[in-house]
Design a protein around this motif. Structure first.
Motif, PDB file in Angstrom:
ATOM      1  N   GLU A 377     -21.430  19.183  14.228  1.00 54.09           N
ATOM      2  CA  GLU A 377     -21.109  17.880  14.816  1.00 54.09           C
ATOM      3  C   GLU A 377     -22.329  16.960  14.806  1.00 54.09           C
ATOM      4  O   GLU A 377     -22.215  15.761  14.540  1.00 54.09           O
ATOM      5  N   ARG A 378     -23.492  17.517  15.077  1.00 52.33           N
ATOM      6  CA  ARG A 378     -24.708  16.695  15.048  1.00 52.33           C
ATOM      7  C   ARG A 378     -25.002  16.210  13.633  1.00 52.33           C
ATOM      8  O   ARG A 378     -25.391  15.056  13.421  1.00 52.33           O
ATOM      9  N   VAL A 379     -24.819  17.072  12.661  1.00 51.74           N
ATOM     10  CA  VAL A 379     -25.157  16.731  11.279  1.00 51.74           C
ATOM     11  C   VAL A 379     -24.183  15.732  10.690  1.00 51.74           C
ATOM     12  O   VAL A 379     -24.579  14.759  10.029  1.00 51.74           O
ATOM     13  N   THR A 380     -22.893  15.953  10.921  1.00 54.05           N
ATOM     14  CA  THR A 380     -21.860  15.122  10.281  1.00 54.05           C
ATOM     15  C   THR A 380     -21.494  13.889  11.097  1.00 54.05           C
ATOM     16  O   THR A 380     -20.956  12.929  10.553  1.00 54.05           O
ATOM     17  N   GLY A 381     -21.750  13.936  12.412  1.00 60.03           N
ATOM     18  CA  GLY A 381     -21.308  12.845  13.273  1.00 60.03           C
ATOM     19  C   GLY A 381     -19.809  12.823  13.460  1.00 60.03           C
ATOM     20  O   GLY A 381     -19.239  11.820  13.901  1.00 60.03           O
ATOM     21  N   GLU A 382     -19.143  13.932  13.128  1.00 59.88           N
ATOM     22  CA  GLU A 382     -17.694  14.040  13.240  1.00 59.88           C
ATOM     23  C   GLU A 382     -17.349  15.174  14.200  1.00 59.88           C
ATOM     24  O   GLU A 382     -18.098  16.136  14.344  1.00 59.88           O
ATOM     25  N   PRO A 383     -16.178  15.085  14.869  1.00 59.47           N
ATOM     26  CA  PRO A 383     -15.732  16.223  15.687  1.00 59.47           C
ATOM     27  C   PRO A 383     -15.624  17.474  14.816  1.00 59.47           C
ATOM     28  O   PRO A 383     -15.160  17.413  13.679  1.00 59.47           O
ATOM     29  N   SER A 384     -16.085  18.607  15.346  1.00 59.23           N
ATOM     30  CA  SER A 384     -16.228  19.791  14.499  1.00 59.23           C
ATOM     31  C   SER A 384     -15.188  20.868  14.771  1.00 59.23           C
ATOM     32  O   SER A 384     -15.327  21.992  14.275  1.00 59.23           O
ATOM     33  N   ARG A 385     -14.151  20.592  15.552  1.00 64.52           N
ATOM     34  CA  ARG A 385     -13.131  21.607  15.781  1.00 64.52           C
ATOM     35  C   ARG A 385     -12.466  21.959  14.455  1.00 64.52           C
ATOM     36  O   ARG A 385     -11.960  21.085  13.752  1.00 64.52           O
ATOM     37  N   ASP A 386     -12.481  23.234  14.107  1.00 62.17           N
ATOM     38  CA  ASP A 386     -12.012  23.619  12.774  1.00 62.17           C
ATOM     39  C   ASP A 386     -10.798  24.536  12.824  1.00 62.17           C
ATOM     40  O   ASP A 386     -10.567  25.319  11.901  1.00 62.17           O
ATOM     41  N   VAL A 387      -9.987  24.428  13.881  1.00 65.00           N
ATOM     42  CA  VAL A 387      -8.822  25.295  14.019  1.00 65.00           C
ATOM     43  C   VAL A 387      -7.850  25.120  12.853  1.00 65.00           C
ATOM     44  O   VAL A 387      -7.184  26.077  12.435  1.00 65.00           O
ATOM     45  N   ASN A 388      -7.791  23.915  12.281  1.00 62.27           N
ATOM     46  CA  ASN A 388      -6.839  23.656  11.205  1.00 62.27           C
ATOM     47  C   ASN A 388      -7.285  24.215   9.857  1.00 62.27           C
ATOM     48  O   ASN A 388      -6.525  24.161   8.885  1.00 62.27           O
TER      49      ASN A 388
END
Length: 560
Positions: A377-388
């Motif tokens: 999340e810090r690196v991408t600036g995107e929410p990192s929930r990867d359940v999908n």
């Protein structure tokens, strides 16, 4: 992906699209294009009703939900059988006999045009966003397979589906849904068999491991408004949600309006009442078994391959350290899982020291993964929930040759059928409830069909835009229901008012606004309250306000 898997995907999609268009007939008029001239058999309508729900969101989001949260999501559907029985004796016969194109046409007859338009507008917004979530599910698969940007993956699914929907009417959509249901069931059963065969402990021990990790809990009788998945939220909130979805959402109403009679329309809905919960439980169980499978195999540190690549490139030392700790934690967990299975064979219970050790090792693995998700999340600036991404990665990395193609074909077919059904219902409401009602009341069917095709394309673009954001919101099966629950309760409340003699047009309109305001206040002011209860809050508010205004404000007397 191997060429054989691609061959399976291409052959299946060509067959579905070709046969669907071949079956399209009587689409030169509105009744044929939108309602298949009310000629479809109950079993085809019933499978179409189920297929509209069992989209790619189910194939990806629900299985991922099972892997991360276990079986308790099935409580979400406990209100479904009751809702189907209620609808079978109330709205289904009434709307079918009313010979309407949309459910909202009836609201003008009962109340007034503004109530009809506002209700239809709320449907369009909610279903348009939900359609975007459905497109997002297969986009996740393609993004995971090829490493393409999510936007390109969305376009890959969205554009062909829009074209297919424009060319074919509801009859083509329905018969594609029938094939979709068959393929989904076959794909899920095939994955289930592979998992049972490859987990290196007996099935009973595998389920016990899942239970020790909290994945087999089905019933939760706590009365907690902040917990989404309890028996009470499922029975009460779920019933309200299902009543609104199946009784007032045009994407479902349009399905049973195509049936040949009221009795066949009822039978089509009862099919979901009988089979939805067992099928949903099976899909969740597949996710649970994937969780158990990874007790004995090495799972990815991050299931989202794009985030994994970016995190590794941006912070190589930190990521490598996390991988090292993750490998150690996984090895310890595997030892604990085997020790638990051996202890169970020796007669130890679920609360044995071996079970406690397994839970402790599972917590260690979860903690390391949590740190990795924060890094991503810090690196991408995107929410990192990867359940999908859990199930797509498992399918591509672990399934035998051919089954991966079967799964991908199932996801694509499910998505295309569901998206087509959604877009068709959105176009129907747009043309019937707005364009023909307010812009051009009179015209040839050919003109309205052309407008319908333009509306389909416009909603397709809107859904694709929503899809690019939906993936980052968490489990797609939750996202689609959160979108719906924000609107569904209030819409249901208006239809409930329509069956109360004291209700008047002013009460319906003001009540609808009050219901949406109450849901918005709870959603943004008390976000901890589960979204399932939004359906109850919206419906009750609309009914109470509408009835009170109906009593307080006298009805207008007709002019002399």
């Amino acid at each position: 992906m191997h060429w054989l898997n691609w061959l399976i995907v291409v052959v299946y999609l060509v067959w579905v699209v070709g046969d669907g268009l071949r079956r399209s007939r009587d689409t030169h008029n509105l009744d044929g294009y939108f309602l298949a001239s009310r000629s479809l058999p109950w079993w085809a309508v019933g499978l179409s009703v189920m297929a509209t729900q069992l989209s790619a969101v189910t194939m990806i989001g629900t299985t991922g939900q099972g892997a991360t949260d276990g079986m308790r999501f099935v409580q979400f559907y406990f209100g479904l059988p009751l809702a189907m029985v209620i609808l079978g004796v109330t709205l289904v016969p009434f709307l079918h006999r009313a010979k309407v194109y949309t459910a909202y046409e009836y609201l003008e007859r009962r109340f007034d045009a503004r109530t009809r338009s506002l209700t239809a507008f709320l449907f369009l917004v909610s279903r348009g966003m939900s359609c975007g979530t459905i497109i997002a599910a297969p986009a996740v698969v393609f993004s995971a397979i090829f490493g393409w940007p999510l936007g390109w993956s969305v376009a890959l699914m969205g554009i062909p589906t829009v074209i297919y929907t424009v060319l074919g009417g509801v009859q083509a959509v329905t018969w594609a849904d029938v094939k979709q249901m068959v393929l989904i069931v076959v794909a899920v059963l095939a994955i289930f068999v592979v998992l049972v065969a490859r987990i290196p402990v007996p099935t009973g021990d595998a389920l016990a491991i899942a239970g020790a990790a909290g994945r087999m809990r089905v019933f939760d009788f706590s009365l907690n408004l902040t917990d989404t998945y309890t028996v009470w939220s499922g029975i009460v909130g779920g019933t309200f949600l299902m009543l609104s979805y199946f009784g007032t959402d045009q994407s479902q109403v349009q399905r049973y309006l195509t049936a040949r009679s009221v009795d066949e329309a009822r039978s089509s809905l009862l099919m979901s009442a009988y089979w939805k919960i067992p099928l949903q439980a099976l899909i969740l169980l597949v996710g649970v078994l994937v969780f158990v499978f990874y007790q004995f195999q090495t799972p990815p540190l991050l299931y989202n391959p794009a985030h994994e690549r970016r995190a590794r490139a941006a912070q190589p030392a930190e990521f490598q350290a996390l991988e090292s700790r993750y490998a150690t934690a996984l090895a310890d967990r595997q030892v604990a899982a085997r020790a638990f299975a051996a202890a169970r064979q020796a007669g130890d219970g679920a609360e044995s020291p071996a079970a406690a050790a397994l839970r402790e090792r599972e917590s260690a693995v979860t903690a390391v993964r949590g740190e990795a998700l924060q890094l991503a999340e810090r690196v991408t600036g995107e929410p990192s929930r990867d359940v999908n991404y859990i199930i797509p990665r498992f399918v591509l990395d672990q399934l035998p040759l051919g089954l991966a193609g079967l799964f991908v074909a199932g996801v694509m077919a499910a998505a295309m059928s569901s998206i087509a059904a959604e877009l068709n219902s959105l176009a129907t409401s747009t043309v019937i409830d707005f364009y023909r009602r307010w812009v051009r009341p009179e015209g040839e069917d050919a003109h309205f069909l052309n407008v319908s095709k333009l509306a389909t394309a416009a909603w397709g673009v809107f859904a694709c835009i929503v899809a690019t954001y939906a993936v980052s919101l968490g489990s797609l099966i939750e996202v689609v229901n959160r979108f719906g629950s924000f609107f569904y309760g209030s819409i249901l409340g208006v239809f409930l008012l329509a069956m109360i003699p004291q209700a008047r047009a002013l009460g319906a309109f003001v009540g609808l606004i009050a219901g949406m305001s109450a849901v918005a206040a709870v959603n943004f002011g008390a976000p901890s309250v589960s979204f399932l209860w939004h359906n109850v809050i919206g419906a009750v508010t609309v009914v109470v306000v509408g009835v009170l205004l109906g009593v307080v404000v006298p009805a207008r007397r007709p002019a002399a």
